[in-house]
Enzyme design. Structure first.
Site, PDB file in Angstrom:
ATOM      1  N   VAL A   1      28.348  43.332  38.781  1.00 15.87           N
ATOM      2  CA  VAL A   1      28.001  44.416  37.846  1.00 15.87           C
ATOM      3  C   VAL A   1      28.300  44.068  36.390  1.00 15.87           C
ATOM      4  CG1 VAL A   1      30.181  45.691  38.132  1.00 15.87           C
ATOM      5  CG2 VAL A   1      28.119  46.894  37.473  1.00 15.87           C
ATOM      6  N   LEU A   2      29.446  43.446  36.126  1.00 15.45           N
ATOM      7  CA  LEU A   2      29.818  43.155  34.739  1.00 15.45           C
ATOM      8  C   LEU A   2      28.746  42.296  34.063  1.00 15.45           C
ATOM      9  CD1 LEU A   2      31.836  42.772  32.360  1.00 15.45           C
ATOM     10  CD2 LEU A   2      32.807  40.869  33.644  1.00 15.45           C
TER      11      LEU A   2
ATOM     12  N   ASP B   1      32.275  54.178  48.466  1.00 13.85           N
ATOM     13  CA  ASP B   1      32.316  55.276  47.492  1.00 13.85           C
ATOM     14  C   ASP B   1      33.419  55.108  46.456  1.00 13.85           C
ATOM     15  OD1 ASP B   1      33.800  55.681  49.962  1.00 13.85           O
ATOM     16  OD2 ASP B   1      34.408  57.625  49.156  1.00 13.85           O
TER      17      ASP B   1
ATOM     18  N   ARG C   1      37.505  53.117  45.484  1.00 17.83           N
ATOM     19  CA  ARG C   1      38.572  52.163  45.867  1.00 17.83           C
ATOM     20  C   ARG C   1      39.782  52.369  44.978  1.00 17.83           C
ATOM     21  NH1 ARG C   1      35.157  47.321  45.775  1.00 17.83           N
ATOM     22  NH2 ARG C   1      33.673  47.598  47.442  1.00 17.83           N
TER      23      ARG C   1
ATOM     24  N   VAL D   1      22.258  51.792  40.124  1.00 12.91           N
ATOM     25  CA  VAL D   1      21.786  52.017  41.487  1.00 12.91           C
ATOM     26  C   VAL D   1      22.267  53.389  41.966  1.00 12.91           C
ATOM     27  CG1 VAL D   1      21.942  51.218  43.880  1.00 12.91           C
ATOM     28  CG2 VAL D   1      21.621  49.572  42.041  1.00 12.91           C
TER      29      VAL D   1
ATOM     30  N   ARG E   1      35.061  52.608  40.890  1.00  9.24           N
ATOM     31  CA  ARG E   1      35.839  51.385  41.064  1.00  9.24           C
ATOM     32  C   ARG E   1      37.002  51.390  40.069  1.00  9.24           C
ATOM     33  NH1 ARG E   1      32.955  51.421  44.760  1.00  9.24           N
ATOM     34  NH2 ARG E   1      31.600  49.783  45.582  1.00  9.24           N
TER      35      ARG E   1
ATOM     36  N   TYR F   1      29.652  40.749  54.188  1.00 10.02           N
ATOM     37  CA  TYR F   1      30.770  40.205  53.392  1.00 10.02           C
ATOM     38  C   TYR F   1      32.095  40.839  53.824  1.00 10.02           C
ATOM     39  CZ  TYR F   1      33.591  39.537  49.070  1.00 10.02           C
ATOM     40  OH  TYR F   1      34.566  39.248  48.152  1.00 10.02           O
TER      41      TYR F   1
ATOM     42  N   CYS G   1      25.710  41.769  35.074  1.00 10.21           N
ATOM     43  CA  CYS G   1      24.405  42.443  35.080  1.00 10.21           C
ATOM     44  C   CYS G   1      24.274  43.368  33.870  1.00 10.21           C
ATOM     45  CB  CYS G   1      24.245  43.257  36.360  1.00 10.21           C
ATOM     46  SG  CYS G   1      23.703  42.298  37.765  1.00 10.21           S
TER      47      CYS G   1
ATOM     48  N   ASN H   1      38.312  44.324  41.672  1.00 15.80           N
ATOM     49  CA  ASN H   1      37.524  44.172  40.444  1.00 15.80           C
ATOM     50  C   ASN H   1      38.283  43.579  39.271  1.00 15.80           C
ATOM     51  OD1 ASN H   1      36.210  46.770  41.971  1.00 15.80           O
ATOM     52  ND2 ASN H   1      34.735  45.317  41.163  1.00 15.80           N
TER      53      ASN H   1
HETATM   54  N1  LIG Z   1      36.622  38.639  41.044  1.00 17.14           N
HETATM   55  C1  LIG Z   1      36.843  39.768  41.734  1.00 17.14           C
HETATM   56  O1  LIG Z   1      36.946  40.860  41.192  1.00 17.14           O
HETATM   57  C2  LIG Z   1      37.010  39.692  43.228  1.00 17.14           C
HETATM   58  C3  LIG Z   1      36.965  40.877  43.947  1.00 17.14           C
HETATM   59  C4  LIG Z   1      37.129  40.827  45.330  1.00 17.14           C
HETATM   60  C5  LIG Z   1      37.366  39.620  45.939  1.00 17.14           C
HETATM   61  N2  LIG Z   1      37.404  38.482  45.211  1.00 17.14           N
HETATM   62  C6  LIG Z   1      37.644  37.230  45.924  1.00 17.14           C
HETATM   63  O2  LIG Z   1      38.384  36.353  45.087  1.00 17.14           O
HETATM   64  C7  LIG Z   1      37.888  35.011  45.258  1.00 17.14           C
HETATM   65  C8  LIG Z   1      37.425  34.446  43.942  1.00 17.14           C
HETATM   66  O3  LIG Z   1      36.415  35.294  43.400  1.00 17.14           O
HETATM   67  P1  LIG Z   1      35.626  34.921  42.067  1.00 17.14           P
HETATM   68  O4  LIG Z   1      35.357  36.178  41.372  1.00 17.14           O
HETATM   69  O5  LIG Z   1      36.325  33.811  41.368  1.00 17.14           O
HETATM   70  O6  LIG Z   1      34.244  34.402  42.732  1.00 17.14           O
HETATM   71  P2  LIG Z   1      33.228  33.308  42.194  1.00 17.14           P
HETATM   72  O7  LIG Z   1      31.902  33.571  42.853  1.00 17.14           O
HETATM   73  O8  LIG Z   1      33.265  33.235  40.708  1.00 17.14           O
HETATM   74  O9  LIG Z   1      33.854  31.954  42.768  1.00 17.14           O
HETATM   75  C9  LIG Z   1      33.747  31.584  44.117  1.00 17.14           C
HETATM   76  C10 LIG Z   1      33.304  30.115  44.137  1.00 17.14           C
HETATM   77  O10 LIG Z   1      33.325  29.629  45.470  1.00 17.14           O
HETATM   78  C11 LIG Z   1      32.280  28.670  45.590  1.00 17.14           C
HETATM   79  N3  LIG Z   1      31.979  28.447  47.016  1.00 17.14           N
HETATM   80  C12 LIG Z   1      31.298  29.217  47.875  1.00 17.14           C
HETATM   81  N4  LIG Z   1      31.245  28.653  49.107  1.00 17.14           N
HETATM   82  C13 LIG Z   1      31.919  27.484  49.021  1.00 17.14           C
HETATM   83  C14 LIG Z   1      32.225  26.448  49.926  1.00 17.14           C
HETATM   84  N5  LIG Z   1      31.814  26.497  51.201  1.00 17.14           N
HETATM   85  N6  LIG Z   1      32.952  25.405  49.467  1.00 17.14           N
HETATM   86  C15 LIG Z   1      33.377  25.344  48.203  1.00 17.14           C
HETATM   87  N7  LIG Z   1      33.119  26.305  47.296  1.00 17.14           N
HETATM   88  C16 LIG Z   1      32.405  27.347  47.688  1.00 17.14           C
HETATM   89  C17 LIG Z   1      31.155  29.335  44.834  1.00 17.14           C
HETATM   90  O11 LIG Z   1      30.168  28.406  44.478  1.00 17.14           O
HETATM   91  C18 LIG Z   1      31.888  29.896  43.618  1.00 17.14           C
HETATM   92  O12 LIG Z   1      31.936  28.951  42.566  1.00 17.14           O
HETATM   93  C19 LIG Z   1      36.794  35.090  46.322  1.00 17.14           C
HETATM   94  O13 LIG Z   1      37.366  34.836  47.571  1.00 17.14           O
HETATM   95  C20 LIG Z   1      36.346  36.540  46.280  1.00 17.14           C
HETATM   96  O14 LIG Z   1      35.833  36.971  47.517  1.00 17.14           O
HETATM   97  C21 LIG Z   1      37.220  38.490  43.863  1.00 17.14           C
END
Ligand SMILES: NC(=O)c1ccc[n+]([C@@H]2O[C@H](COP(=O)([O-])OP(=O)(O)OC[C@H]3O[C@@H](n4cnc5c(N)ncnc54)[C@H](O)[C@@H]3O)[C@@H](O)[C@H]2O)c1
Length: 295
Positions: free
Chosen positions: A140-141, A244, A246, A157, A164, A91, A143, A120
């Protein structure tokens, strides 16, 4: 164009790395290319995972006395990932390469971009509760929340020592709206969006969430909700390794956008835990109360 799509669930990184790389790098490449062709401004959600592990964590006895060895600055901190065999990094490396692709397209083709590295985001409606409205292992939230709702032990774990910082979704949305409304300040920048004041270990997070649960249910017995340890290998399988700590540097968001987070961890957790309790209290209990240390 705002791209939030991702597979961003730690339980997928080791076991489904190809899907993770596809969703976080190969598919978004097409979005970037369309933005270049159409001359659109791309706001792309990356992740604080791109920082990997801190420099401090590689120096033997972890010593956080020097902020230069652990503070995460958007434009100067090195991004440090583990070996290829530890597929947990699928990732983080996909997101990092995506950031590099966006930056390359900016330099070569003039793509206007803003990259956001969330740290987060916590709030109502995050993820799903297994056995109620989804399947698998959420972040985590959800879970910990599942364990509380099911009356099952919260699982930490490797002792839950990872740290965080948690930012309220309301603060995060305010930052994003400021970016959208102030293009002249946010364009061609990378921003951390987090809250330095809300730092916890995953063990402390479990303890605070059971306190919030006791408060919202008015049932003090939840203060003693069991918390147990499980190894990373047992929980995630082969190829697991954790970041570890962030701790974001947030001066760029403050200087360019006038943004600072304001919501405390306690109020964020109480709002969130109360939402889940109200939403799921009438569902039958399941046996799935599993939880992870990673977010
Ligand atoms: N929420 C956080 O704390 C957090 C932390 C770090 C990064 N991010 C980033 O922020 C963004 C949003 O995170 P989130 O928490 O809303 O995640 P989330 O998992 O709730 O939402 C992501 C959505 O993208 C959809 N998806 C995956 N592949 C797809 C594709 N090919 N086409 C269309 N949809 C697709 C998934 O089904 C999911 O509904 C993401 O890019 C994530 O990596 C979020």
């Amino acid at each position: 164009m705002i791209n939030l799509a991702a597979i961003c669930n730690p339980s997928e990184y080791n076991v489904n790395p190809i899907s993770v790389i596809d969703a976080n790098f190969l598919q978004p490449v097409k979005i970037v290319d369309v933005c270049v062709q159409q001359k659109k401004w791309l706001i792309h959600f990356s992740t604080s995972e791109v920082y990997g592990r801190t420099l401090a964590s590689y120096l033997g006895d972890v010593d956080y006395s020097n902020p230069e060895l652990y503070e995460l600055d958007e434009d100067s901190t090195p991004l440090i990932m583990g070996p290829i065999g530890n597929q947990r990094w699928s990732y983080a490396t996909s997101k990092q390469l995506m950031e590099r692709y966006i930056f390359g397209r900016h330099k070569e083709a003039g793509l206007p971009f803003t990259t956001i590295r969330p740290l987060n985001f916590f709030g109502p409606k995050m993820d799903f509760i297994p056995g109620r409205d989804g399947e698998g292992v959420p972040r985590v939230l959800a879970c910990f929340m599942t364990a509380l709702l099911d009356g099952q032990p919260m699982q930490l774990v490797d002792g839950g020592m990872a740290r965080r910082t948690i930012v309220s979704i309301h603060d995060a949305i305010r930052a994003i709206v400021l970016m959208i409304n102030n293009r002249e300040w946010s364009v061609n920048q990378i921003f951390n969006v987090g809250n330095r004041h809300n730092e916890v270990t995953m063990k402390e997070l479990a303890e605070l969430m059971r306190e919030a649960y006791a408060e919202c249910t008015s049932d003090a017995t939840h203060l003693k909700h069991p918390i147990v340890n499980v190894s990373g290998l047992e929980f995630y399988g082969e190829g697991y390794e954790d970041c570890d700590r962030r701790m974001p540097n947030l001066t760029k968001a403050k200087d360019l956008l006038g943004w600072e987070p304001t919501r405390s961890l306690k109020e964020t957790l109480l709002e969130t835990v109360t939402y889940y309790y109200d939403q799921y209290r009438d569902w039958p209990k399941t046996q799935r109360g599993a939880a992870v240390t990673q977010a």
